[in-house]
Design a protein around this motif. Structure first.
Motif, PDB file in Angstrom:
ATOM      1  N   GLU A  51      12.166  -6.410   4.772  1.00  0.00           N
ATOM      2  CA  GLU A  51      12.967  -5.192   3.950  1.00  0.00           C
ATOM      3  C   GLU A  51      11.951  -4.123   4.264  1.00  0.00           C
ATOM      4  OE1 GLU A  51      12.492  -2.191   0.867  1.00  0.00           O
ATOM      5  OE2 GLU A  51      11.097  -3.888   1.168  1.00  0.00           O
ATOM      6  N   PHE A  52      12.524  -2.870   4.150  1.00  0.00           N
ATOM      7  CA  PHE A  52      11.806  -1.780   4.587  1.00  0.00           C
ATOM      8  C   PHE A  52      10.481  -1.279   4.275  1.00  0.00           C
ATOM      9  CE2 PHE A  52      11.105   3.058   4.548  1.00  0.00           C
ATOM     10  CZ  PHE A  52      11.384   3.310   5.906  1.00  0.00           C
ATOM     11  N   ASN A  53      10.315  -1.330   2.908  1.00  0.00           N
ATOM     12  CA  ASN A  53       9.108  -1.181   2.059  1.00  0.00           C
ATOM     13  C   ASN A  53       7.962  -2.217   2.667  1.00  0.00           C
ATOM     14  OD1 ASN A  53       9.998   1.178   0.940  1.00  0.00           O
ATOM     15  ND2 ASN A  53      10.398   0.112  -1.141  1.00  0.00           N
ATOM     16  N   ASN A  81       5.662   5.129   7.290  1.00  0.00           N
ATOM     17  CA  ASN A  81       5.557   4.727   8.596  1.00  0.00           C
ATOM     18  C   ASN A  81       6.481   3.591   8.940  1.00  0.00           C
ATOM     19  OD1 ASN A  81       3.751   6.847   8.632  1.00  0.00           O
ATOM     20  ND2 ASN A  81       2.016   5.605   8.444  1.00  0.00           N
ATOM     21  N   ASN A  82       7.200   3.777  10.011  1.00  0.00           N
ATOM     22  CA  ASN A  82       8.030   2.747  10.393  1.00  0.00           C
ATOM     23  C   ASN A  82       8.209   2.668  11.930  1.00  0.00           C
ATOM     24  OD1 ASN A  82      10.832   3.859  10.784  1.00  0.00           O
ATOM     25  ND2 ASN A  82      10.261   5.082   9.095  1.00  0.00           N
ATOM     26  N   PRO A  83       8.550   1.810  12.592  1.00  0.00           N
ATOM     27  CA  PRO A  83       8.895   1.634  14.019  1.00  0.00           C
ATOM     28  C   PRO A  83       9.786   2.629  14.606  1.00  0.00           C
ATOM     29  CG  PRO A  83       8.698  -0.607  13.457  1.00  0.00           C
ATOM     30  CD  PRO A  83       8.805   0.276  12.149  1.00  0.00           C
ATOM     31  N   ASP A  84      10.764   3.013  13.808  1.00  0.00           N
ATOM     32  CA  ASP A  84      11.759   3.964  14.228  1.00  0.00           C
ATOM     33  C   ASP A  84      11.191   5.265  14.560  1.00  0.00           C
ATOM     34  OD1 ASP A  84      13.752   2.179  14.115  1.00  0.00           O
ATOM     35  OD2 ASP A  84      14.946   3.109  12.778  1.00  0.00           O
ATOM     36  N   THR A  87       4.298  11.171   7.699  1.00  0.00           N
ATOM     37  CA  THR A  87       4.862  10.921   6.558  1.00  0.00           C
ATOM     38  C   THR A  87       4.432  11.070   5.274  1.00  0.00           C
ATOM     39  OG1 THR A  87       4.402   8.671   6.558  1.00  0.00           O
ATOM     40  CG2 THR A  87       6.227   9.184   8.116  1.00  0.00           C
ATOM     41  N   MET A  88       3.262  10.655   4.958  1.00  0.00           N
ATOM     42  CA  MET A  88       2.398  10.857   3.776  1.00  0.00           C
ATOM     43  C   MET A  88       2.525  12.278   3.325  1.00  0.00           C
ATOM     44  SD  MET A  88       0.021  11.860   1.754  1.00  0.00           S
ATOM     45  CE  MET A  88      -1.416  11.916   2.995  1.00  0.00           C
ATOM     46  N   ASN A 106      11.006   9.754   2.164  1.00  0.00           N
ATOM     47  CA  ASN A 106      11.601   9.187   3.038  1.00  0.00           C
ATOM     48  C   ASN A 106      13.318   9.126   2.847  1.00  0.00           C
ATOM     49  OD1 ASN A 106      12.278   6.791   4.660  1.00  0.00           O
ATOM     50  ND2 ASN A 106      12.697   5.702   2.691  1.00  0.00           N
ATOM     51  N   SER A 107      13.773   9.082   1.613  1.00  0.00           N
ATOM     52  CA  SER A 107      15.197   9.111   1.420  1.00  0.00           C
ATOM     53  C   SER A 107      15.675  10.013   0.207  1.00  0.00           C
ATOM     54  CB  SER A 107      15.611   7.706   1.365  1.00  0.00           C
ATOM     55  OG  SER A 107      14.985   7.009   0.211  1.00  0.00           O
TER      56      SER A 107
END
Length: 321
Positions: free
Chosen positions: A198-200, A71-74, A91-92, A43-44
């Protein structure tokens, strides 16, 4: 009184004094029988630094590095996410590939198991608690079952808590053998108010709520506390170049991939250092949010960010590492 007892006495006095100065309770967890790091590494930036630090500090107690999704909406709305094309993104798998690369660079691939985790959240978008079985959840179950009743498996989670919660849902009897340290959410100690935006947590709210409702011993590093640990890019790159080697190269290139980001909050590293060096953080035992089962969990309410930064570099720049 002999010299050794006097030293022990002075150490206890200093520890007590530190707790008084911070004005809060400092929780000192017992030594784990084993540690599993569960990370959304792809992720980062900060996940890699947290993992590198834990591999150096915790040594042979780290038995596995498991991959988490991010996984995120973006991913549905934008063409790119942190240097990746979002078209067909998995992503995983990105985290898993990066975990393997990091372990090779650190020279740990022969004794730290590396397995993939779940590719999606627990339940569905509208809720639920259907687990997402994976190699990661099976490994957590396997390691927990090995333990005696008085032993604990510590799971340090830097992303969504999907993998550890899936393990608990699959085998509820392991809950009392787990201690989970998670980076996520937010908490205002003055108001006693939680914030799950929060993101997580957003990436698997179902799993986070399940964990809050469970009986697992839980330690949470809120985003607002962790963000205080900031690394400037130029200084970081210079220090990594000074050390050299494959691991430093891996950490350096990861930052470069994310573009011209001149400073980065090391959220996950803050959790890792607070775990290994509890004297650099303050923990308080608080009640879970009102919508969850009411029980007490541990929350970090403050960190000594300058001391944490020094602790990382003192460890990383050590000639023994």
């Amino acid at each position: 009184m002999t010299v050794l007892p006097m030293r022990l006495y002075l150490s206890k006095c200093l520890l007590f004094l530190f707790g008084c100065l911070w004005g809060g309770h400092m929780h000192l967890a017992g030594q784990p029988s084993a540690i599993i790091i569960d990370a959304d590494t792809g992720n980062s930036i900060d996940d890699l630094y947290a993992i590198a630090y834990l591999l150096q500090q915790a040594g042979s107690r780290v038995v596995a590095l498991t991959a988490a999704h991010f996984n995120n909406p973006d991913l549905l709305s934008y063409r790119h996410w942190n240097g990746y094309s979002t078209k067909g993104i998995r992503t995983m798998k990105i985290s898993y590939r990066l975990n393997k690369k990091l372990l090779r660079a650190a020279g740990c691939r022969h004794y730290v198991r590396c397995v993939p985790g779940a590719s999606s959240m627990v339940g569905r978008a509208w809720g639920g608690s259907a687990p997402r079985p994976s190699a990661a959840s099976r490994l957590i179950i396997e390691e927990a079952i090995k333990l005696n009743d008085d032993e604990k498996l510590h799971v340090i989670v830097t992303g969504p808590v999907t993998n550890v919660v899936s393990a608990i849902i699959e085998q509820p009897q392991i809950a009392h053998r787990l201690v989970v340290y998670a980076m996520g959410g937010d908490y205002d100690p003055k108001k006693g108010v939680w914030n799950k935006a929060e993101f997580n947590v957003r990436n698997d709210l179902n799993a986070f709520d399940y964990l809050l409702n469970s009986e697992v011993e839980l330690h949470i590093m809120p985003e607002s506390v962790a963000r205080q640990l900031v690394f400037p890019k130029e200084e970081t790159q210079q220090k990594l170049a000074r050390v050299g080697g494959k691991l430093s190269s891996c950490l350096s290139k990861r930052w470069q991939r994310l573009g011209e980001v001149e400073a980065w909050s090391m959220w996950d590293l803050a959790l890792a250092i607070a775990y290994m060096q509890p004297s650099l953080a303050r923990e308080e035992e608080v009640f879970t949010p009102p919508e969850n089962r009411q029980r007490k969990v541990w929350v970090y309410t403050a960190i000594d960010a300058p001391a944490m930064k020094a602790a990382f570099w003192n460890s990383y720049l050590s000639p023994d590492n």
